[in-house]
Design a protein around this motif. Structure first.
Motif, PDB file in Angstrom:
ATOM      1  N   ALA A 119     -13.129  -1.909   2.885  1.00 22.66           N
ATOM      2  CA  ALA A 119     -12.468  -2.419   4.672  1.00 22.66           C
ATOM      3  C   ALA A 119     -11.278  -2.249   4.562  1.00 22.66           C
ATOM      4  CB  ALA A 119     -12.868  -3.818   3.691  1.00 22.66           C
ATOM      5  N   ALA A 120     -10.740  -1.332   3.409  1.00 24.91           N
ATOM      6  CA  ALA A 120      -8.599  -1.268   4.020  1.00 24.91           C
ATOM      7  C   ALA A 120      -9.055   0.359   3.142  1.00 24.91           C
ATOM      8  CB  ALA A 120      -8.522  -2.095   3.171  1.00 24.91           C
ATOM      9  N   LEU A 121      -7.906   0.470   3.709  1.00 20.17           N
ATOM     10  CA  LEU A 121      -7.002   2.380   3.199  1.00 20.17           C
ATOM     11  C   LEU A 121      -5.921   1.868   2.783  1.00 20.17           C
ATOM     12  CD1 LEU A 121      -7.595   4.764   2.680  1.00 20.17           C
ATOM     13  CD2 LEU A 121      -7.289   6.399   4.881  1.00 20.17           C
ATOM     14  N   LEU A 122      -5.633   1.660   1.913  1.00 19.26           N
ATOM     15  CA  LEU A 122      -3.991   1.501   1.332  1.00 19.26           C
ATOM     16  C   LEU A 122      -3.430   2.553   1.196  1.00 19.26           C
ATOM     17  CD1 LEU A 122      -4.957  -1.518  -1.285  1.00 19.26           C
ATOM     18  CD2 LEU A 122      -4.477  -2.570   0.811  1.00 19.26           C
ATOM     19  N   PHE A 123      -3.760   3.035   1.030  1.00 16.12           N
ATOM     20  CA  PHE A 123      -2.152   4.929   0.742  1.00 16.12           C
ATOM     21  C   PHE A 123      -3.833   5.339   0.811  1.00 16.12           C
ATOM     22  CE2 PHE A 123      -1.440   7.943  -1.798  1.00 16.12           C
ATOM     23  CZ  PHE A 123      -0.715   8.218  -1.537  1.00 16.12           C
ATOM     24  N   GLN A 124      -3.201   6.610   1.591  1.00 17.19           N
ATOM     25  CA  GLN A 124      -3.848   7.798   1.852  1.00 17.19           C
ATOM     26  C   GLN A 124      -2.648   8.509   1.703  1.00 17.19           C
ATOM     27  OE1 GLN A 124      -3.970   9.831   4.899  1.00 17.19           O
ATOM     28  NE2 GLN A 124      -6.007   9.794   5.252  1.00 17.19           N
ATOM     29  N   PRO A 125      -2.686   9.641   0.572  1.00 14.96           N
ATOM     30  CA  PRO A 125      -1.673  11.209   0.346  1.00 14.96           C
ATOM     31  C   PRO A 125      -0.730  11.377   1.677  1.00 14.96           C
ATOM     32  CG  PRO A 125      -3.034  11.319  -1.114  1.00 14.96           C
ATOM     33  CD  PRO A 125      -3.933  10.354  -0.302  1.00 14.96           C
ATOM     34  N   GLU A 126      -1.872  12.015   2.381  1.00  7.26           N
ATOM     35  CA  GLU A 126      -1.593  12.932   3.851  1.00  7.26           C
ATOM     36  C   GLU A 126      -1.125  11.699   4.364  1.00  7.26           C
ATOM     37  OE1 GLU A 126      -4.470  14.785   1.434  1.00  7.26           O
ATOM     38  OE2 GLU A 126      -4.794  13.140   2.149  1.00  7.26           O
ATOM     39  N   ALA A 127      -1.091  10.764   5.036  1.00  8.71           N
ATOM     40  CA  ALA A 127      -0.432   9.956   5.500  1.00  8.71           C
ATOM     41  C   ALA A 127       1.220   9.374   5.040  1.00  8.71           C
ATOM     42  CB  ALA A 127      -1.461   8.557   6.339  1.00  8.71           C
ATOM     43  N   SER A 128       1.286  10.159   4.187  1.00  4.92           N
ATOM     44  CA  SER A 128       2.581   9.139   3.505  1.00  4.92           C
ATOM     45  C   SER A 128       3.062  10.945   3.915  1.00  4.92           C
ATOM     46  CB  SER A 128       2.246   8.650   2.062  1.00  4.92           C
ATOM     47  OG  SER A 128       1.954  10.046   1.655  1.00  4.92           O
ATOM     48  N   GLY A 129       2.722  11.862   4.468  1.00  4.11           N
ATOM     49  CA  GLY A 129       3.299  12.651   4.042  1.00  4.11           C
ATOM     50  C   GLY A 129       3.228  14.108   2.999  1.00  4.11           C
ATOM     51  N   ASP A 130       2.509  13.673   2.124  1.00  9.48           N
ATOM     52  CA  ASP A 130       2.034  14.260   0.823  1.00  9.48           C
ATOM     53  C   ASP A 130       0.843  15.138   0.825  1.00  9.48           C
ATOM     54  OD1 ASP A 130       1.941  15.419  -1.440  1.00  9.48           O
ATOM     55  OD2 ASP A 130       1.372  13.834  -2.510  1.00  9.48           O
ATOM     56  N   TYR A 131       0.647  16.109   1.112  1.00  9.12           N
ATOM     57  CA  TYR A 131      -0.285  17.603   1.904  1.00  9.12           C
ATOM     58  C   TYR A 131      -0.929  18.679   0.626  1.00  9.12           C
ATOM     59  CZ  TYR A 131       1.902  15.677   6.348  1.00  9.12           C
ATOM     60  OH  TYR A 131       1.702  14.819   7.077  1.00  9.12           O
ATOM     61  N   THR A 132       0.141  18.172  -0.695  1.00 12.37           N
ATOM     62  CA  THR A 132      -0.360  19.191  -1.578  1.00 12.37           C
ATOM     63  C   THR A 132      -0.930  18.278  -2.725  1.00 12.37           C
ATOM     64  OG1 THR A 132       2.147  19.006  -2.443  1.00 12.37           O
ATOM     65  CG2 THR A 132       1.441  20.876  -1.285  1.00 12.37           C
ATOM     66  N   THR A 133      -0.961  17.376  -3.208  1.00  7.34           N
ATOM     67  CA  THR A 133      -2.126  16.882  -4.524  1.00  7.34           C
ATOM     68  C   THR A 133      -2.980  16.751  -3.950  1.00  7.34           C
ATOM     69  OG1 THR A 133      -0.413  14.438  -4.058  1.00  7.34           O
ATOM     70  CG2 THR A 133      -1.503  13.940  -5.079  1.00  7.34           C
TER      71      THR A 133
END
Length: 133
Positions: A119-133
């Protein structure tokens, strides 16, 4: 809006590499099938509506309409009672690479079929600029 996006599931190259490193620990068949069918993209190019590792999603059960917040994680971080769902679980494998609006389908250990809409994506690491988690 319900949509089934067969063949359009995406995975970052980094997540793919990390998940393949788990193969030595005998990945569940559902996850092996998922990994073999996903399209790989660089982390910086993953769309912001795709479930990646450590994404937080709201899923809605298609039957009960119950909503639940889940975070897709690696096995060592799994705490199902807190909503941290291992990618090795049937639910986790079904969420990986799906987009908002897609229907995730899985079987429980006793064979019951389950389905939930993302229904929703509340957080995605890559969308917040985190490309290494």
């Amino acid at each position: 809006m319900h949509q089934t996006l067969g063949g359009e599931r995406l995975l970052t190259e980094l997540d793919f590499t990390r998940l393949n490193n788990l193969r030595a620990g005998q990945l569940p068949a559902e996850l092996v099938d998922t990994l073999d069918s996903l399209d790989l993209v660089p982390s910086r190019e993953i769309p912001p509506d795709v479930v990646t590792m450590y994404s937080q999603v709201i899923v809605e059960d298609l039957e009960s309409k119950k909503r639940q917040k889940l975070t897709l994680c690696y096995p060592g971080d799994a705490e199902p009672h807190l909503g941290f769902i291992s990618v090795l679980s049937p639910v986790g494998a079904s969420l990986l690479g799906q987009r908002v609006g897609a229907i995730a389908r899985w079987r429980t250990p006793n064979g019951d079929e389950c389905a939930a809409e993302i229904a929703a994506l509340l957080f995605q690491p890559e969308a917040s600029g985190d490309y290494t988690t």
